[in-house]
Motif scaffolding. Structure first.
Motif, mmCIF file in Angstrom:
data_model
loop_
_atom_site.group_PDB
_atom_site.id
_atom_site.type_symbol
_atom_site.label_atom_id
_atom_site.label_comp_id
_atom_site.label_asym_id
_atom_site.label_seq_id
_atom_site.Cartn_x
_atom_site.Cartn_y
_atom_site.Cartn_z
ATOM 1 N N TYR A 115 32.018 -22.173 -9.049
ATOM 2 C CA TYR A 115 31.188 -21.855 -7.882
ATOM 3 C C TYR A 115 31.400 -22.847 -6.739
ATOM 4 C CZ TYR A 115 29.242 -18.291 -10.795
ATOM 5 O OH TYR A 115 29.121 -17.167 -11.579
ATOM 6 N N ALA A 116 31.826 -24.057 -7.060
ATOM 7 C CA ALA A 116 32.194 -24.998 -5.998
ATOM 8 C C ALA A 116 33.396 -24.468 -5.228
ATOM 9 C CB ALA A 116 32.506 -26.372 -6.593
ATOM 10 N N GLU A 117 34.341 -23.920 -5.949
ATOM 11 C CA GLU A 117 35.512 -23.317 -5.307
ATOM 12 C C GLU A 117 35.104 -22.131 -4.439
ATOM 13 O OE1 GLU A 117 38.704 -20.831 -7.479
ATOM 14 O OE2 GLU A 117 39.539 -22.869 -7.392
ATOM 15 N N LEU A 118 34.211 -21.320 -4.962
ATOM 16 C CA LEU A 118 33.737 -20.169 -4.201
ATOM 17 C C LEU A 118 32.960 -20.617 -2.961
ATOM 18 C CD1 LEU A 118 33.797 -17.065 -4.424
ATOM 19 C CD2 LEU A 118 31.605 -17.185 -5.616
ATOM 20 N N ALA A 119 32.122 -21.631 -3.112
ATOM 21 C CA ALA A 119 31.359 -22.157 -1.965
ATOM 22 C C ALA A 119 32.292 -22.675 -0.886
ATOM 23 C CB ALA A 119 30.417 -23.260 -2.427
ATOM 24 N N GLU A 120 33.376 -23.325 -1.288
ATOM 25 C CA GLU A 120 34.353 -23.830 -0.328
ATOM 26 C C GLU A 120 35.048 -22.675 0.387
ATOM 27 O OE1 GLU A 120 36.665 -26.677 1.754
ATOM 28 O OE2 GLU A 120 34.845 -26.926 0.537
ATOM 29 N N GLU A 121 35.470 -21.679 -0.362
ATOM 30 C CA GLU A 121 36.193 -20.547 0.225
ATOM 31 C C GLU A 121 35.316 -19.748 1.186
ATOM 32 O OE1 GLU A 121 37.580 -18.273 -3.066
ATOM 33 O OE2 GLU A 121 39.186 -19.693 -3.584
ATOM 34 N N LEU A 122 34.023 -19.621 0.852
ATOM 35 C CA LEU A 122 33.113 -18.811 1.667
ATOM 36 C C LEU A 122 32.446 -19.605 2.782
ATOM 37 C CD1 LEU A 122 31.395 -16.687 -1.144
ATOM 38 C CD2 LEU A 122 33.281 -16.020 0.352
ATOM 39 N N GLY A 123 32.691 -20.910 2.828
ATOM 40 C CA GLY A 123 32.102 -21.732 3.882
ATOM 41 C C GLY A 123 30.613 -21.959 3.722
ATOM 42 N N CYS A 124 30.130 -21.994 2.475
ATOM 43 C CA CYS A 124 28.709 -22.281 2.247
ATOM 44 C C CYS A 124 28.398 -23.696 2.728
ATOM 45 C CB CYS A 124 28.352 -22.143 0.770
ATOM 46 S SG CYS A 124 28.497 -20.460 0.136
ATOM 47 N N GLU A 125 27.272 -23.840 3.403
ATOM 48 C CA GLU A 125 26.943 -25.114 4.044
ATOM 49 C C GLU A 125 26.390 -26.160 3.085
ATOM 50 O OE1 GLU A 125 27.156 -22.081 7.281
ATOM 51 O OE2 GLU A 125 26.264 -22.125 5.279
ATOM 52 N N MET A 126 26.083 -25.755 1.855
ATOM 53 C CA MET A 126 25.586 -26.707 0.869
ATOM 54 C C MET A 126 25.797 -26.118 -0.519
ATOM 55 S SD MET A 126 21.779 -28.477 0.524
ATOM 56 C CE MET A 126 21.784 -28.949 2.254
ATOM 57 N N LEU A 127 25.888 -27.005 -1.521
ATOM 58 C CA LEU A 127 26.021 -26.592 -2.915
ATOM 59 C C LEU A 127 25.001 -27.354 -3.747
ATOM 60 C CD1 LEU A 127 27.609 -25.084 -5.199
ATOM 61 C CD2 LEU A 127 29.064 -27.136 -5.332
#
Length: 320
Positions: free
Chosen positions: A118-130
């Protein structure tokens, strides 16, 4: 707002989900915590499999993130592991003795694999926080494991990370210096009796505020309530965490007092970063049902009006 909790795979891509997200935006909220979960078999399991029957797919998450961003909302991606045996995730773990270390090693290896996906997905989608964990109380003492996990996550995800401790256990987390934002589930019982006033609740937030200020001073990190809320039912401010006592009478006033009290108590603190309110359903009840709903949702209730007023005031200050 927390958005997405307790939704099954595919729900984010339904028309009602987009309608709910638009109504969430109308509260003046700037962020969502997109929160979903998978299961491990029991609290003693060392393996976290992907649940193909329940867990949100990457396609679901991508859909929700893109629609949230299109509405101007920022996203904190919040993957969670629950225990399928029904025991609260805080009890996931093993004995604190040397013979149990292989079990701890195996669990953190599996949890790290889960989280890094999910960290990889958050990076790819430009999520502002994890958010890297939620109320994993029994694991929090394994400082070396958590530090190694955070280092692993940071090799994949470049944005800020937070961890969601549970109310009352925040001061036991020794690795908060490794996150960017200290988070907690702030379900503090600030009412002493059902129907307590906003003023009484404000007085009972004071020791909580003092504790959070100490936590900030110790680690030099901003504090956020990654979960906070109260059901619209009489007595729920005495037990804000409660979600299953269904025979309580409706009380939007108690929920509103809870919201008003915490907003007044923390809004102007310079070290306080904000709230992720619990929670906003993907499939909202009809507006005419707001007067009978005894859940956490604030849609159509007095607490929603209070929140809109505070957030509107914040925007007007920012524009001044």
């Amino acid at each position: 707002m927390t958005y997405g909790w307790n939704s099954s795979r595919g729900a984010y891509r339904q028309p009602y989900a987009l309608d709910s997200l638009k109504k969430l935006k109308e509260t003046g909220s700037e962020w969502i915590a997109l929160s979903f979960y998978t299961y491990q078999t029991n609290v003693y399991s060392t393996d976290i499999p992907f649940d193909y029957g329940h867990t949100m797919t990457d396609r679901d998450i991508e859909h929700a993130v893109k629609h949230a961003k299109a509405l101007g909302l920022k996203v904190c991606l919040k993957p969670v592991v629950n225990s399928a045996d029904g025991i609260w995730r805080a009890h996931i773990g093993f004995p604190n003795e040397s013979a149990a270390e292989p079990y701890w090693d195996a669990w953190f290896r599996s949890y790290g694999n889960f989280l890094c996906h999910y960290a990889e997905l958050a990076e790819e989608l430009g999520c502002e926080m994890l958010c890297i964990g939620c109320e994993m109380v029994r694991t929090e003492g394994k400082t070396a494991h958590w530090i190694a996990l955070i280092d692993r996550v940071r090799q994949i995800y470049g944005g800020p990370i937070t961890y969601n401790a549970n109310h009352g256990t925040e001061e036991g987390v020794e690795w908060f210096d490794r996150v960017d934002l200290i988070g907690t589930s702030a379900y503090y019982p600030v009412a002493k009796r059902p129907g307590d006033s906003e003023e009484a609740m404000i007085a009972n937030w004071l020791p909580v505020k003092e504790k959070m200020a100490r936590l900030h001073a110790k680690f030099g990190k901003p504090i956020a309530f990654i979960e906070i809320g109260c059901r619209s039912a009489l007595g729920c401010a005495t037990m804000p965490w409660d979600y299953d006592t269904l025979d309580l009478p409706y009380s939007e006033e108690e929920q509103a007092n809870f919201y008003g009290s915490v907003l007044k108590s923390f809004w102007d603190e310079p070290w306080f970063a904000g709230f992720f309110w619990w929670d906003w359903s993907v499939n909202l009840y009809p507006l005419q049902a707001a007067g009978t709903d005894v859940g956490f949702d604030i849609y159509g209730k007095k607490a929603e009006r209070i929140l809109k007023e505070w957030y509107a005031k914040s925007r007007s200050y920012a524009q001044a």
